[in-house]
Write a protein that holds these residues in place. Sequence first.
Motif, short mmCIF file in Angstrom:
data_model
loop_
_atom_site.label_atom_id
_atom_site.label_comp_id
_atom_site.label_asym_id
_atom_site.label_seq_id
_atom_site.Cartn_x
_atom_site.Cartn_y
_atom_site.Cartn_z
N ARG A 186 64.90 83.31 -4.22
CA ARG A 186 66.08 83.25 -5.06
C ARG A 186 67.32 82.82 -4.29
O ARG A 186 68.40 82.76 -4.83
N MET A 187 67.18 82.53 -3.00
CA MET A 187 68.32 82.11 -2.20
C MET A 187 68.59 80.63 -2.44
O MET A 187 67.68 79.84 -2.64
N SER A 188 69.85 80.28 -2.40
CA SER A 188 70.21 78.87 -2.50
C SER A 188 70.07 78.23 -1.13
O SER A 188 69.90 78.91 -0.12
N THR A 189 70.17 76.93 -1.08
CA THR A 189 70.09 76.21 0.18
C THR A 189 71.22 76.61 1.11
O THR A 189 71.03 76.80 2.32
N LYS A 190 72.41 76.78 0.54
CA LYS A 190 73.56 77.18 1.36
C LYS A 190 73.35 78.57 1.96
O LYS A 190 73.69 78.81 3.12
N ASP A 191 72.78 79.48 1.18
CA ASP A 191 72.51 80.82 1.70
C ASP A 191 71.51 80.76 2.86
O ASP A 191 71.67 81.44 3.86
N GLY A 192 70.47 79.95 2.70
CA GLY A 192 69.48 79.81 3.76
C GLY A 192 70.06 79.20 5.02
O GLY A 192 69.73 79.63 6.14
N MET A 193 70.92 78.21 4.84
CA MET A 193 71.54 77.58 6.01
C MET A 193 72.47 78.57 6.72
O MET A 193 72.51 78.61 7.95
N ALA A 194 73.21 79.36 5.96
CA ALA A 194 74.10 80.35 6.57
C ALA A 194 73.30 81.43 7.29
O ALA A 194 73.69 81.88 8.37
N LEU A 195 72.17 81.83 6.71
CA LEU A 195 71.32 82.82 7.37
C LEU A 195 70.75 82.25 8.67
O LEU A 195 70.72 82.93 9.69
#
Length: 152
Positions: free
Chosen positions: A23-32
């Motif tokens: 359920r994570m967006s691409t931006k969330d994954g990149m920030a993680l």
Amino acid sequence: MGLIALGLIGLAGWLIWTGRLQRMSTKDGMALGAALVGAVLAAKGKPMLGAPILLGAALFFASRGKAKTGKRRSSRRIADPIPLTDGDIEQARALLGLSSDADSGAVRAAHRRLIASVHPDKGGTEALAAQINAARDLLLDDLAGKDQKRGR
């Protein structure tokens, strides 16, 4: 800093294990990912490189959290009723594994049996669970409409 890196790696592992990364967006994954890189750099003795990256990722997630806690709007939109066709009803029956003479109790029992195995909490997908719920609603509405026509 080593504890922060281990904590972030543990958090990423937990997110993967529970399926929340789906359920994570691409931006969330990149920030993680950036947070992990920053924490590892800081733990390896390069805090001047790792700290700004880690701080940027933390600020990103903090700003996302504030945006989500503002006004809460319902993500479910009430759609206009769509006219039902016999093909839709047959597809719903096939999805739930019901015959054409099934009553509302059989529809509910078939839905309960099927949703228990494909629910997102049990490892299924949200899309399939939504299709099964829509099929149940469609068949129950159809049966209620037939009952009203018969005068029940």
